[in-house]
Design a protein around this motif. Structure first.
Motif, PDB file in Angstrom:
ATOM      1  N   ARG A   1      -3.694  -4.034  13.028  1.00  0.00           N
ATOM      2  CA  ARG A   1      -2.529  -3.856  12.165  1.00  0.00           C
ATOM      3  C   ARG A   1      -2.940  -3.028  10.962  1.00  0.00           C
ATOM      4  N   VAL A   2      -1.977  -2.501  10.279  1.00  0.00           N
ATOM      5  CA  VAL A   2      -2.265  -1.656   9.119  1.00  0.00           C
ATOM      6  C   VAL A   2      -2.936  -2.527   8.053  1.00  0.00           C
ATOM      7  N   PRO A   3      -4.121  -2.109   7.555  1.00  0.00           N
ATOM      8  CA  PRO A   3      -4.847  -2.978   6.623  1.00  0.00           C
ATOM      9  C   PRO A   3      -4.126  -3.131   5.284  1.00  0.00           C
ATOM     10  N   ASP A   4      -4.369  -4.269   4.646  1.00  0.00           N
ATOM     11  CA  ASP A   4      -3.827  -4.500   3.305  1.00  0.00           C
ATOM     12  C   ASP A   4      -4.744  -3.848   2.284  1.00  0.00           C
ATOM     13  N   GLY A   5      -4.286  -3.797   1.081  1.00  0.00           N
ATOM     14  CA  GLY A   5      -5.128  -3.372  -0.030  1.00  0.00           C
ATOM     15  C   GLY A   5      -5.426  -1.898  -0.022  1.00  0.00           C
ATOM     16  N   LEU A   6      -4.495  -1.096   0.439  1.00  0.00           N
ATOM     17  CA  LEU A   6      -4.704   0.346   0.386  1.00  0.00           C
ATOM     18  C   LEU A   6      -4.355   0.838  -1.010  1.00  0.00           C
ATOM     19  N   SER A   7      -5.168   1.779  -1.492  1.00  0.00           N
ATOM     20  CA  SER A   7      -4.922   2.285  -2.839  1.00  0.00           C
ATOM     21  C   SER A   7      -3.612   3.040  -2.896  1.00  0.00           C
ATOM     22  N   GLN A   8      -2.883   2.792  -3.975  1.00  0.00           N
ATOM     23  CA  GLN A   8      -1.580   3.435  -4.133  1.00  0.00           C
ATOM     24  C   GLN A   8      -1.691   4.931  -4.377  1.00  0.00           C
ATOM     25  N   GLU A   9      -2.930   5.387  -4.712  1.00  0.00           N
ATOM     26  CA  GLU A   9      -3.079   6.800  -5.018  1.00  0.00           C
ATOM     27  C   GLU A   9      -3.540   7.620  -3.824  1.00  0.00           C
ATOM     28  N   ALA A  10      -3.757   6.963  -2.714  1.00  0.00           N
ATOM     29  CA  ALA A  10      -4.288   7.678  -1.551  1.00  0.00           C
ATOM     30  C   ALA A  10      -3.385   8.839  -1.186  1.00  0.00           C
ATOM     31  N   ARG A  11      -4.048   9.953  -0.859  1.00  0.00           N
ATOM     32  CA  ARG A  11      -3.307  11.136  -0.421  1.00  0.00           C
ATOM     33  C   ARG A  11      -3.284  11.227   1.100  1.00  0.00           C
ATOM     34  N   LEU A  12      -4.395  10.766   1.690  1.00  0.00           N
ATOM     35  CA  LEU A  12      -4.497  10.853   3.142  1.00  0.00           C
ATOM     36  C   LEU A  12      -4.901   9.505   3.711  1.00  0.00           C
ATOM     37  N   LEU A  13      -4.192   9.065   4.720  1.00  0.00           N
ATOM     38  CA  LEU A  13      -4.546   7.819   5.388  1.00  0.00           C
ATOM     39  C   LEU A  13      -4.708   8.113   6.869  1.00  0.00           C
ATOM     40  N   ASN A  14      -5.926   7.886   7.339  1.00  0.00           N
ATOM     41  CA  ASN A  14      -6.217   8.188   8.736  1.00  0.00           C
ATOM     42  C   ASN A  14      -6.399   6.880   9.499  1.00  0.00           C
ATOM     43  N   LEU A  15      -5.479   6.578  10.357  1.00  0.00           N
ATOM     44  CA  LEU A  15      -5.526   5.321  11.119  1.00  0.00           C
ATOM     45  C   LEU A  15      -5.681   5.588  12.611  1.00  0.00           C
ATOM     46  N   THR A  16      -6.239   6.755  12.943  1.00  0.00           N
ATOM     47  CA  THR A  16      -6.360   7.115  14.366  1.00  0.00           C
ATOM     48  C   THR A  16      -7.360   6.218  15.082  1.00  0.00           C
ATOM     49  N   GLN A  17      -7.235   6.183  16.382  1.00  0.00           N
ATOM     50  CA  GLN A  17      -8.158   5.462  17.267  1.00  0.00           C
ATOM     51  C   GLN A  17      -8.329   3.998  16.887  1.00  0.00           C
ATOM     52  N   ASN A  18      -7.192   3.370  16.677  1.00  0.00           N
ATOM     53  CA  ASN A  18      -7.178   1.923  16.499  1.00  0.00           C
ATOM     54  C   ASN A  18      -6.280   1.337  17.574  1.00  0.00           C
ATOM     55  N   THR A  19      -5.906   0.083  17.405  1.00  0.00           N
ATOM     56  CA  THR A  19      -5.049  -0.524  18.422  1.00  0.00           C
ATOM     57  C   THR A  19      -3.758  -1.064  17.809  1.00  0.00           C
ATOM     58  N   LEU A  20      -3.202  -0.292  16.895  1.00  0.00           N
ATOM     59  CA  LEU A  20      -1.931  -0.687  16.279  1.00  0.00           C
ATOM     60  C   LEU A  20      -0.826  -0.665  17.329  1.00  0.00           C
ATOM     61  N   LYS A  21       0.021  -1.685  17.302  1.00  0.00           N
ATOM     62  CA  LYS A  21       1.114  -1.736  18.284  1.00  0.00           C
ATOM     63  C   LYS A  21       2.477  -1.595  17.638  1.00  0.00           C
ATOM     64  N   THR A  22       2.567  -2.068  16.393  1.00  0.00           N
ATOM     65  CA  THR A  22       3.877  -2.119  15.750  1.00  0.00           C
ATOM     66  C   THR A  22       3.778  -1.618  14.317  1.00  0.00           C
ATOM     67  N   LEU A  23       4.798  -0.906  13.895  1.00  0.00           N
ATOM     68  CA  LEU A  23       4.930  -0.583  12.475  1.00  0.00           C
ATOM     69  C   LEU A  23       6.178  -1.313  11.994  1.00  0.00           C
ATOM     70  N   VAL A  24       5.992  -2.211  11.035  1.00  0.00           N
ATOM     71  CA  VAL A  24       7.142  -2.998  10.592  1.00  0.00           C
ATOM     72  C   VAL A  24       7.895  -2.258   9.489  1.00  0.00           C
ATOM     73  N   ARG A  25       8.994  -2.813   9.113  1.00  0.00           N
ATOM     74  CA  ARG A  25       9.847  -2.248   8.087  1.00  0.00           C
ATOM     75  C   ARG A  25       9.071  -2.102   6.782  1.00  0.00           C
ATOM     76  N   GLN A  26       9.189  -0.968   6.132  1.00  0.00           N
ATOM     77  CA  GLN A  26       8.536  -0.668   4.867  1.00  0.00           C
ATOM     78  C   GLN A  26       7.029  -0.932   4.898  1.00  0.00           C
TER      79      GLN A  26
END
Ligand SMILES: *[C@@H]1O[C@H](CO)[C@@H](O)[C@H](O)[C@H]1NC(C)=O
Ligand SMILES: *[C@@H]1O[C@H](CO)[C@@H](O)[C@H](O)[C@H]1NC(C)=O
Ligand SMILES: *[C@@H]1O[C@H](CO)[C@@H](O)[C@H](O)[C@H]1NC(C)=O
Ligand SMILES: *[C@@H]1O[C@H](CO)[C@@H](O)[C@H](O)[C@H]1NC(C)=O
Ligand SMILES: *[C@@H]1O[C@H](CO)[C@@H](O)[C@H](O)[C@H]1NC(C)=O
Ligand SMILES: *[C@@H]1O[C@H](CO)[C@@H](O)[C@H](O)[C@H]1NC(C)=O
Ligand SMILES: *[C@@H]1O[C@H](CO)[C@@H](O)[C@H](O)[C@H]1NC(C)=O
Ligand SMILES: *[C@@H]1O[C@H](CO)[C@@H](O)[C@H](O)[C@H]1NC(C)=O
Ligand SMILES: *[C@@H]1O[C@H](CO)[C@@H](O)[C@H](O)[C@H]1NC(C)=O
Ligand SMILES: *[C@@H]1O[C@H](CO)[C@@H](O)[C@H](O)[C@H]1NC(C)=O
Length: 609
Positions: A55-80
């Protein structure tokens, strides 16, 4: 000396350490990096690629410009899902197992420029999934299993410029699917299972410049497939193994500079659908089983510079094929069945810079001398052309020829008509005549026939030039008399032989030729009639046949009438009731017995028919 440098070094290290600690301290307050990710505080990038995340990890910095989540096993993206990342500009979710994207999943990503979702398992994108992505410029949903695009799916992506949706299983694109994509310039679609062009949906894309379709499941590209795409410059249709033809108006409304239709099943060059593309510069029809390029049909494409016809079934490029193409500089006809390519095919070979002719069964003779003479400044691509079908030069490569011997090596022999005895034939009207004409030469000359008016005879009609070189005149008429000319020609010249035909009129009344004329039109219209079966029609026989035919027709009609007469007598009762039924309708007419019986018979005859 050594001591001083050591002190220096220590000082340097100290300074570096302090600097590093400072960076760490300041970034720690702002930069939270989830455990399975690598963060780069200077570039403001979070790389969680290959982090075995479900799942998408918690605690991501609010200033991030790029988020790379490739090659994981995410199945769902929830609302917001990402609503805190207001500065995020690139989000890469490729190579996951995404099946579900909830509505408003990306809400809050107001700075997002690129969103990549390729190689997931998406079957459908719900309407509203992309809500809030008002600055998105690139969306990649390739290599999913998308089946449909629903109405208004992309309606908020007003800034989107590039959309890639290739390699999906699209079955249907709803009419309003692309509504709102007012800035879209480039679209890649895959229409494997589309049974109709999404023409209606495409009309929404008013500023589209580049469109590519892969694996279109159609046999014919329908008329008006790309209406309103007035800014489209580049169209690619590829890997459509069923596509056999383009309708005459299929590209209507387009003003393309580049067109590619490759890996299809087109067996004829689409002259008519293309002829209005006067700004076309680049045309690629490779890997289609096109056999001929005919003379004088491409002249409308007056700005054409490149024609790619690799891997087709080309047998011949006719002389005059590229007539009018003054800017033509590249022809790639590698891997076809061409035996030659004559200089006369081109408007001017001075503009030609690149010529792909390798992997063709080339016959090296005088017709290809022009290519060999230009070999030093002509680009032949991967490999130069090779002589295949000439006996003496078999296997010779165009770069092998010694300059001095060129005119002796690549030669032709002018045609010579064989059996040059004077052919004069006198026949009676109605007979069939065949004149022979065969010629030798290298390359083998083509034989054609000119009629007494010096017009070329075609292979169809009553007087026709057969494909084996003979001239056939069926049911000869007096007006066929005259001098016919057999012309044998090849690249080295021509030879001709005149023959004479005298057709004698029947010495009889003026009625008979008239009837014969009527008859003679019939067999010439029937292509099934074979020339060497001499069908001998005699006027008497014809007249007798016609009389017998007319008599039998007349007698059957009479029998019919007699039969009908007795029938109407026998059914007297029915006739009576039927008369009553007719009375109210024809109230004005008198109910006379005679007229009603006439009406009865008339009605009965109609039923019989
Ligand atoms: C972080 O990004 C900057 C700028 O792109 C780059 O110079 C630097 O090498 C990166 N640092 C790491 C640890 O990758
Ligand atoms: C992101 O992290 C993965 C795994 O540590 C690494 O293989 C990859 O090179 C990184 N990508 C970038 C763009 O830094
Ligand atoms: C994310 O990481 C993968 C693997 O390192 C890389 O191929 C990909 O280009 C990255 N995506 C972005 C947007 O940098
Ligand atoms: C789409 O077409 C491909 C190949 O023709 C086929 O394998 C696939 O099952 C089709 N998908 C759907 C959803 O019809
Ligand atoms: C391509 O067309 C030919 C006839 O022109 C046909 O026999 C062949 O089956 C077609 N190929 C495909 C893949 O439809
Ligand atoms: C497409 O348009 C051409 C030219 O107007 C017409 O001859 C042809 O019949 C049309 N084809 C279809 C399938 O409507
Ligand atoms: C067609 O395109 C060319 C160049 O791509 C442009 O110069 C021309 O004005 C266009 N014509 C029309 C009618 O839009
Ligand atoms: C022709 O096309 C083929 C295949 O794309 C390529 O390999 C070859 O180099 C081209 N030849 C020329 C003369 O450009
Ligand atoms: C035959 O060749 C000559 C000279 O090349 C030419 O003038 C003449 O027009 C040709 N005749 C025909 C019928 O092609
Ligand atoms: C050419 O064909 C026609 C009819 O098929 C035949 O009558 C004629 O003899 C043939 N000519 C030659 C030279 O074989």
């Amino acid at each position: 000396m050594f001591e001083r440098s050591a002190v220096h070094q220590r000082l340097c290290w100290g300074a570096l350490y302090l600097l590093a600690a400072g960076v760490a301290l300041t970034s720690e307050t702002r930069w939270l990096c989830p455990p399975s990710c690598h963060c780069n505080a200077t570039a403001l990038e979070v790389n969680c690629s290959g982090g075995q995340l479900t799942r998408v990890p918690d605690g991501l910095s609010q200033e991030a410009r790029l988020l790379n989540l490739t090659q994981n096993t995410l199945k769902t993206l929830v609302r917001q899902q990402f609503h805190t990342l207001t500065q995020l500009s690139d989000l890469d979710l490729s190579d996951n197992l995404l099946v579900i994207i909830e509505v408003e999943a990306f809400l809050g990503l107001q700075s997002l420029r690129t969103l990549r979702l390729c190689r997931n398992h998406l079957k459908i994108i719900p309407v509203g999934a992309f809500a809030g992505l008002t600055n998105l410029q690139l969306l990649d949903v390739s290599s999913n299993q998308l089946l449909v695009f629903l109405d208004f799916t992309f309606s908020e992506l007003n800034a989107l410029r590039f959309m890639k949706a290739a390699d999906n299983d699209l079955v249907y694109v709803s009419h309003q699917a692309f509504t709102g994509l007012t800035s879209l310039q480039e679209l890649h679609l895959d229409g494997c299972n589309l049974t109709a062009m999404p023409a209606e949906a495409l009309t929404q894309l008013s500023v589209l410049r580049s469109l590519s379709f892969h694996r279109l499941g159609l046999t014919t590209l329908p008329n008006y497939s790309f209406r309103h795409l007035v800014h489209l410059k580049e169209l690619v249709i590829s890997h459509c193994p069923w596509l056999e033809s383009l309708s005459g108006n299929s590209l209507f409304g387009l003003n393309l500079t580049s067109l590619t239709i490759k890996h299809g099943n087109l067996s004829a060059f689409p002259y008519i659908p293309l002829h209005h593309l006067v700004y076309l510069v680049y045309l690629d029809l490779s890997f289609n089983p096109i056999t001929y390029i005919h003379a004088n049909l491409l002249g409308d494409l007056l700005r054409l510079q490149e024609l790619h016809l690799v891997g087709g079934s080309l047998l011949r490029i006719e002389i005059g094929a590229f007539k009018g193409l003054a800017h033509f500089r590249l022809l790639n006809a590698s891997r076809n069945h061409l035996t030659t390519l004559e200089v006369g095919a081109f408007y001017s070979v001075d503009t030609l810079r690149t010529l792909g002719l390798d992997n063709n069964p080339l016959a090296c003779d005088c017709r290809l001398l022009w290519v060999v003479q230009r070999r030093l400044y002509m680009d032949f691509g991967e490999s130069p052309p090779t002589c295949i079908t000439s006996v003496q030069l078999q296997g010779w490569n165009f770069l092998d020829f010694p300059e001095a011997e060129l005119p002796d090596l690549l030669t032709c022999r002018p045609p010579r008509i064989l059996n040059r005895k004077a052919q004069v034939m006198k026949v009676d009207q109605g007979h069939t005549v065949v004149f022979h004409c065969s010629a030798e030469g290298d390359p083998l000359p083509s034989v054609r026939w000119l009629n007494p008016q010096l017009r070329s005879l075609s292979p169809i009609g009553r007087v026709r030039a057969l494909s084996n070189g003979s001239l056939e005149v069926r049911y000869a008429q007096p007006q066929d008399s005259g001098k016919y000319l057999c012309v044998a020609s090849n690249a080295a010249g021509n030879d001709s032989l005149p023959v004479s035909l005298h057709v004698q009129t029947f010495p009889s009344s003026s009625k008979k030729p008239f009837r014969l004329k009527g008859w003679s039109a019939f067999p010439s219209a029937a292509p099934g009639v074979n020339g060497n079966q001499k069908l001998h029609f005699d006027v008497k026989t014809l007249l007798i046949a016609a009389t017998i035919g007319f008599l039998s027709f007349f007698s059957s009609v009479s029998v019919c009438f007699i039969f009908m007469f007795f029938w109407s007598k026998g059914k007297g009762q029915i006739k009576h009731t039927a008369t009553i039924a007719y009375v109210p309708r024809s109230a004005m007419s008198s109910s006379n017995g005679g007229t009603s019986s006439y009406m009865e018979t008339g009605r009965f005859t109609m039923k019989l028919l």
